[in-house]
Design an enzyme around this catalytic site. Sequence first.
Site, short mmCIF file in Angstrom:
data_model
loop_
_atom_site.label_atom_id
_atom_site.label_comp_id
_atom_site.label_asym_id
_atom_site.label_seq_id
_atom_site.Cartn_x
_atom_site.Cartn_y
_atom_site.Cartn_z
N ARG A 1 0.78 -1.32 -0.02
CA ARG A 1 0.32 -0.02 0.06
C ARG A 1 0.85 1.41 0.12
O ARG A 1 0.47 2.24 -0.47
CB ARG A 1 -0.84 0.12 1.24
CG ARG A 1 -1.81 -1.01 1.42
CD ARG A 1 -2.48 -1.16 2.90
NE ARG A 1 -2.97 0.16 3.46
CZ ARG A 1 -4.22 0.25 3.29
NH1 ARG A 1 -5.09 -0.27 2.73
NH2 ARG A 1 -4.46 1.86 3.67
N ARG B 1 9.45 6.21 -3.27
CA ARG B 1 9.79 7.03 -4.25
C ARG B 1 11.28 7.40 -4.51
O ARG B 1 11.69 7.58 -3.31
CB ARG B 1 9.07 8.31 -4.38
CG ARG B 1 7.40 8.21 -4.23
CD ARG B 1 6.65 9.39 -4.44
NE ARG B 1 5.14 9.20 -4.56
CZ ARG B 1 4.79 9.44 -3.39
NH1 ARG B 1 5.47 10.11 -2.39
NH2 ARG B 1 3.48 9.19 -3.13
N ARG C 1 -8.44 -6.51 13.78
CA ARG C 1 -7.62 -5.79 14.80
C ARG C 1 -8.46 -4.41 15.19
O ARG C 1 -9.23 -4.00 14.47
CB ARG C 1 -6.52 -4.98 14.08
CG ARG C 1 -5.26 -6.07 13.88
CD ARG C 1 -4.83 -6.78 15.05
NE ARG C 1 -3.90 -5.93 15.67
CZ ARG C 1 -3.40 -6.38 16.91
NH1 ARG C 1 -3.61 -7.52 17.47
NH2 ARG C 1 -2.63 -5.35 17.47
N ARG D 1 0.60 5.56 16.64
CA ARG D 1 0.58 6.93 16.12
C ARG D 1 -0.08 7.89 17.11
O ARG D 1 -0.83 7.61 17.90
CB ARG D 1 0.27 7.21 14.79
CG ARG D 1 -1.14 6.55 14.56
CD ARG D 1 -1.16 6.74 12.88
NE ARG D 1 -2.64 5.77 12.85
CZ ARG D 1 -2.84 5.26 11.61
NH1 ARG D 1 -2.01 5.38 10.61
NH2 ARG D 1 -3.95 4.71 11.31
N GLU E 1 -3.10 6.36 19.56
CA GLU E 1 -3.80 5.27 18.86
C GLU E 1 -3.04 3.83 19.43
O GLU E 1 -1.90 3.70 19.11
CB GLU E 1 -3.48 5.27 17.39
CG GLU E 1 -4.74 5.18 16.76
CD GLU E 1 -4.68 5.26 15.27
OE1 GLU E 1 -4.69 6.60 14.81
OE2 GLU E 1 -4.58 4.36 14.53
N TYR F 1 -9.61 -5.34 3.62
CA TYR F 1 -8.95 -4.04 4.05
C TYR F 1 -8.99 -2.99 2.87
O TYR F 1 -8.13 -2.70 2.24
CB TYR F 1 -7.27 -4.34 4.12
CG TYR F 1 -6.70 -3.18 4.87
CD1 TYR F 1 -7.05 -2.11 5.21
CD2 TYR F 1 -5.17 -3.60 4.62
CE1 TYR F 1 -6.31 -1.32 5.70
CE2 TYR F 1 -4.36 -2.69 5.47
CZ TYR F 1 -4.82 -1.46 5.90
OH TYR F 1 -4.03 -0.56 6.56
N ASP G 1 -9.93 0.70 1.37
CA ASP G 1 -10.03 2.20 1.65
C ASP G 1 -11.20 2.75 1.31
O ASP G 1 -12.01 2.05 0.98
CB ASP G 1 -8.78 2.90 0.73
CG ASP G 1 -7.33 2.44 1.33
OD1 ASP G 1 -7.27 2.37 2.43
OD2 ASP G 1 -6.44 2.61 0.50
N1 UDP Z 1 3.60 0.91 7.76
C1 UDP Z 1 4.84 0.81 8.60
N2 UDP Z 1 5.49 2.22 9.06
C2 UDP Z 1 4.64 3.21 9.03
C3 UDP Z 1 3.55 3.32 8.47
C4 UDP Z 1 2.94 2.04 7.89
O1 UDP Z 1 5.49 -0.12 8.69
O2 UDP Z 1 5.18 3.96 9.63
C5 UDP Z 1 2.99 -0.56 7.37
C6 UDP Z 1 2.37 -1.24 8.24
O3 UDP Z 1 2.57 -2.61 8.22
C7 UDP Z 1 1.01 -0.90 7.99
C8 UDP Z 1 0.98 -0.71 6.38
O4 UDP Z 1 2.24 -0.12 6.04
O5 UDP Z 1 -0.07 -1.71 8.28
C9 UDP Z 1 -0.16 -0.02 5.93
O6 UDP Z 1 -0.14 1.46 6.47
P1 UDP Z 1 -1.45 2.31 6.25
O7 UDP Z 1 -0.71 3.87 6.64
O8 UDP Z 1 -1.68 2.33 4.68
O9 UDP Z 1 -2.34 1.99 7.13
P2 UDP Z 1 -3.71 2.47 7.62
O10 UDP Z 1 -3.69 4.09 7.59
O11 UDP Z 1 -4.82 1.96 7.12
O12 UDP Z 1 -3.68 2.07 9.51
#
Ligand code: UDP
Length: 398
Positions: free
Chosen positions: A197, A201, A274, A305, A331, A379, A381
């Site tokens: 996801r 870059r 989860r 976070r 969170e 999962y 979006d």
């Molecule tokens: N992820 C990570 N570090 C970060 C942010 C995301 O390893 O700082 C990984 C983690 O495995 C997470 C996945 O990327 O489950 C998808 O992150 P996303 O931010 O898309 O998750 P959401 O916003 O749906 O909670």
Amino acid sequence: MAALSHTFIKGDISMYDYLVVGAGLYGAVCCNLLHKAGKKVLLIDKREHIAGNVYTENIDGINVHKYGAHIFHTNNKKVWDYISQFAEFNRFTNSPVANFRGELYSLPFNMYTFNKMWNVVTPEEAKQKINEEKESYIREKRLERGIKEDSEFQPLNLEEQAISLVGVDIYEKLIKGYTKKQWGRDCKDLPAFIIKRLPVRFTFDNNYFNALYQGIPVGGYTKMVENLIDGVEVRLSTDYLKSKEEFDSLAEKIIYTGPIDEYFQHCLGHLEYRSVRFETEKLDIHNFQGNAAVNYTDEETPWTRIIEHKWFEFGKDSEGNDIPKTIISKEYSSEWKPGDEPYYPVNDENNNDLYKKYKCLQDKEKNVIFGGRLGEYKYYDMDAVILKAMDKVNELLN
Ligand code: UDP
């Protein structure tokens, strides 16, 4: 919006064409399109508010994302044009910061991240560094699996996928701990697609999403959902599964957006989810962390976070004034247990297999449509949920 009531009147099947269970995005989009097509729709939700997990509540001028940060983004013009009828989107671009034991890194993985991690300056240097790390890791994996040196390497889990994309250092500092906290599982036990996801870059671009359209609805998501369901009868604090038979007797078709395993009373076992817990605090300061989202990517910090809600709207209230205070949410991710809100389906092999069995049961429920993140155990979006709902209603009406 129609009057909100939760009195239940037993009726005959012709009272409504559709009963929509769940006032989240999937349910709201279905309501909107069905209502527009002249169908009689009843929307119910067991919570005391609409909007499901995108619900926002305005506290002291700040739209607080009560069930976690939601940043709308999509590449699909059809979805964008559709949803923009119900909200004006601001120019917010998600660029979270990663905090690893006090070291700050830009996300998603881009030239700012690589420069901070290794002091590399050009994209070529960054690629070379990642390749070095990746190649020695893959060499070991090939040996472990007993496969030939030159054969193509297929990442089998999240760890292998992550290291193949960004190398070991970034995996160790920015992915391993965060993912373990978020999913409660080791990266080796998680599917590779989760990390795909995130963009990687070789440009100086901190935009977290590869999306043509992005923003936060001005006035909050709740207002947007209110606009979507305008004209539809709504009953809140109303639990469908507790009075299923009576509700089924009201409408010809049901659109169910709750957890699929709960619908079938977990007769084949529990699917895993989860859940997330939030600790929200109002602080008497102007600026806590200088960004909407800071990810704590080490394993020791108990939260995944911190969201500082005001920065989704540039620190301004609806009149454009600077907001003197701030609201933050820490969170915490946890395994779902009965009584908790399910947030994320855990799409690993065991759960996907169990879902397929539930799906067979679902196929026998001719008058029920299962939709959304929980109804389809995917999962998704927000944009994918909207598209799915649009397609489903189109199919139902044609
Ligand atoms: N992820 C990570 N570090 C970060 C942010 C995301 O390893 O700082 C990984 C983690 O495995 C997470 C996945 O990327 O489950 C998808 O992150 P996303 O931010 O898309 O998750 P959401 O916003 O749906 O909670």
